[in-house]
Design an enzyme around this catalytic site. Structure first.
Site, PDB file in Angstrom:
ATOM      1  N   GLU A 121      -9.255  15.974 -10.744  1.00 37.38           N
ATOM      2  CA  GLU A 121     -10.280  15.814 -11.762  1.00 37.38           C
ATOM      3  C   GLU A 121     -11.161  17.051 -11.875  1.00 37.38           C
ATOM      4  O   GLU A 121     -11.361  17.785 -10.903  1.00 37.38           O
ATOM      5  CB  GLU A 121     -11.155  14.599 -11.444  1.00 37.38           C
ATOM      6  CG  GLU A 121     -10.392  13.292 -11.499  1.00 37.38           C
ATOM      7  CD  GLU A 121     -11.317  12.092 -11.356  1.00 37.38           C
ATOM      8  OE1 GLU A 121     -10.800  11.003 -11.077  1.00 37.38           O
ATOM      9  OE2 GLU A 121     -12.541  12.240 -11.515  1.00 37.38           O
ATOM     10  N   CYS A 138     -17.233  22.106 -12.899  1.00 38.63           N
ATOM     11  CA  CYS A 138     -16.962  21.841 -11.490  1.00 38.63           C
ATOM     12  C   CYS A 138     -15.447  21.749 -11.318  1.00 38.63           C
ATOM     13  O   CYS A 138     -14.809  20.829 -11.822  1.00 38.63           O
ATOM     14  CB  CYS A 138     -17.645  20.542 -11.071  1.00 38.63           C
ATOM     15  SG  CYS A 138     -17.517  20.179  -9.311  1.00 38.63           S
ATOM     16  N   CYS A 145      -8.611  15.996   0.044  1.00 32.78           N
ATOM     17  CA  CYS A 145      -9.366  16.878   0.934  1.00 32.78           C
ATOM     18  C   CYS A 145      -9.105  16.459   2.373  1.00 32.78           C
ATOM     19  O   CYS A 145      -9.023  15.266   2.679  1.00 32.78           O
ATOM     20  CB  CYS A 145     -10.859  16.807   0.627  1.00 32.78           C
ATOM     21  SG  CYS A 145     -11.861  17.980   1.582  1.00 32.78           S
ATOM     22  N   CYS A 149     -15.423  14.070   4.951  1.00 31.68           N
ATOM     23  CA  CYS A 149     -16.873  13.854   5.042  1.00 31.68           C
ATOM     24  C   CYS A 149     -17.161  12.379   4.758  1.00 31.68           C
ATOM     25  O   CYS A 149     -16.606  11.793   3.822  1.00 31.68           O
ATOM     26  CB  CYS A 149     -17.600  14.746   4.053  1.00 31.68           C
ATOM     27  SG  CYS A 149     -17.386  16.519   4.392  1.00 31.68           S
ATOM     28  N   CYS A 152     -18.230  11.093   1.150  1.00 30.63           N
ATOM     29  CA  CYS A 152     -17.532  11.624  -0.015  1.00 30.63           C
ATOM     30  C   CYS A 152     -16.324  10.773  -0.360  1.00 30.63           C
ATOM     31  O   CYS A 152     -15.436  10.569   0.478  1.00 30.63           O
ATOM     32  CB  CYS A 152     -17.096  13.069   0.254  1.00 30.63           C
ATOM     33  SG  CYS A 152     -16.172  13.810  -1.114  1.00 30.63           S
ATOM     34  N   CYS A 379     -21.467  13.632  -9.000  1.00 30.40           N
ATOM     35  CA  CYS A 379     -21.057  14.187  -7.715  1.00 30.40           C
ATOM     36  C   CYS A 379     -20.701  13.076  -6.736  1.00 30.40           C
ATOM     37  O   CYS A 379     -21.440  12.110  -6.585  1.00 30.40           O
ATOM     38  CB  CYS A 379     -22.200  15.031  -7.155  1.00 30.40           C
ATOM     39  SG  CYS A 379     -21.790  15.865  -5.629  1.00 30.40           S
TER      40      CYS A 379
END
Length: 411
Positions: A121, A138, A145, A149, A152, A379
């Site tokens: 995305e 962005c 990933c 984290c 996230c 975010c």
């Protein structure tokens, strides 16, 4: 025995399968010029027996006029255009979903890879500032990933693969093109003013492709962006921060989110490998590479506000102490909850109080405005429609469910 599928090695009555003999040759894999830097294009054209200035001409057509048809490149000879049609292509990732928010935010879901591929995305956020209209894109650098984290959503799908330079720069190409699909070629111009390598993935773990892409962004024959308007955000891969300082001059942002090692180990697990002292020192070295017109005047500190976790007065004081010798701007980010998230968003009053403590101490501290909620573009929501190809999400959801069950049983 009857012959079946083309390409079978079966024989009938002692005769060789003629279907196998007459299969068409595999089509030649065309070279995608979209993700090639000027140096790479110059070598490509020289290898074709052409002058290397052709690289700059083609780059302008691709990245400034957003042309993908070689027939439209009118300052290139017909013979060369015919050659390029045979062996090259200009191909951005396939758009499988797009959505434009009522606040002007735009989101794209791209398919990358062959067949069903994988999905990533990209989000564009418009704003007004003292320089006028700003459009910040962005960009994602990986499918998923590996850093996991805890706050996230993207990290919960695990890591699938790195993106190629064409897949990275293709996000910027498509975002610009979305504003001029109906604009005549001669009147097209770049719309995106800022880029942040802050989407899915850890950019410094896909270093070469990200570096190549940022060089295209800065190239005057491509997007000609100011180095102050290209920002790389990292969770803290210390050796790569030092390498970045040697290779390119762009703005640096750190996904910090905690002011002490104990808490950061929980929120950002890579901190166990590169603790805060090492990370802050690396940031100081990055700024020390400053030049007269450098983007390295300061480091941007990103700090997501988690209710009762990292938003207390003592955390603000610890942050002041941590950053006292690092020129920095602090961006407080209201947490955007996602399904099964173990955290909540800090209250508005708590965020404002946290900001005041930092501002009163002399830091430039802003609160990020949440944008694109109606299209899951804010975010921390970039997981969106991305398919989970690992067990991490299921394991994580099970862990949260077990934790909630323990809380209920104790209640």
């Amino acid at each position: 025995m009857a012959l079946e599928a083309v390409g079978s090695s079966l024989v009938s009555d002692g005769q060789q399968n003629t279907a196998t003999l007459h299969q068409p040759a595999n089509p030649v894999q065309k070279v995608n010029l979209l993700g090639m830097s000027r140096a790479e294009l110059e070598k490509f054209f020289e290898d074709l027996g052409e002058k290397k200035f052709r690289a700059g001409q083609v780059m302008k057509w691709i990245h400034q006029y957003f042309v993908t048809d070689f027939a439209e490149m009118t300052n290139i000879s017909g013979k060369l255009r015919d050659k390029l049609v045979q062996i090259c292509e200009i191909k951005a990732p396939e758009v499988v979903h797009r959505n434009y928010s009522k606040d002007g935010t735009r989101k794209w879901v791209f398919r990358v890879g062959e067949g069903k591929g994988s999905l990533v995305e990209t989000v564009l956020i418009p704003a007004e500032d003292k320089t006028g209209s700003r459009k910040t894109l962005c960009i994602s650098s990986q499918v998923g990933c590996a850093l996991d984290c805890s706050f996230c959503s993207t990290g919960k799908q695990g890591f699938q693969r790195d993106l190629t330079p064409a897949e990275i720069i293709g996000q910027l190409w498509m975002a610009n093109f979305s504003y001029m699909e109906d604009v005549p070629v001669a009147e097209r111009e770049r719309s995106v003013t800022n880029v942040v390598m802050m989407g899915m993935g850890e950019p410094l773990l896909n270093y070469d492709a990200v570096l190549s892409s940022m060089r295209i962004m800065l190239d005057d024959f491509a997007y000609g962006m100011s180095k102050r308007r290209v920002t790389l955000s990292t969770s803290g891969v210390v050796p790569k921060i030092d390498q970045l300082a040697q290779d390119i001059d762009v703005a640096l942002a750190i996904s910090l989110h905690a002011p002490n090692d104990e808490l950061r180990n929980e929120l950002v697990p890579i901190n166990k490998k590169y603790p805060l002292e090492q990370l802050i020192t690396a940031c100081q070295r990055y700024i020390a590479k400053d030049g007269n017109e450098s983007a390295r005047k300061h480091v941007t500190i990103e700090y997501v506000m988690l209710d009762g976790v990292n938003d207390q007065p003592e955390h603000a004081q610890q942050l002041l102490k941590l950053l006292k010798n690092l020129p920095s701007k602090i961006n407080l980010i209201p947490f955007n909850p996602f399904p099964h998230a173990p955290y909540g968003r800090s209250s508005r009053n708590r965020i404002i109080a946290f900001q005041k403590t930092l501002s009163d101490a002399g830091f430039v501290c802003t609160i990020r405005q949440t944008r694109g909620d109606d299209i899951d573009a804010a975010c921390g929501q970039l997981v969106g429609q991305v398919a989970d190809r690992t067990r991490r999400a299921a394991q994580w959801q099970k862990k949260i469910a077990e934790k909630n069950e323990i809380i209920r049983s104790k209640g």
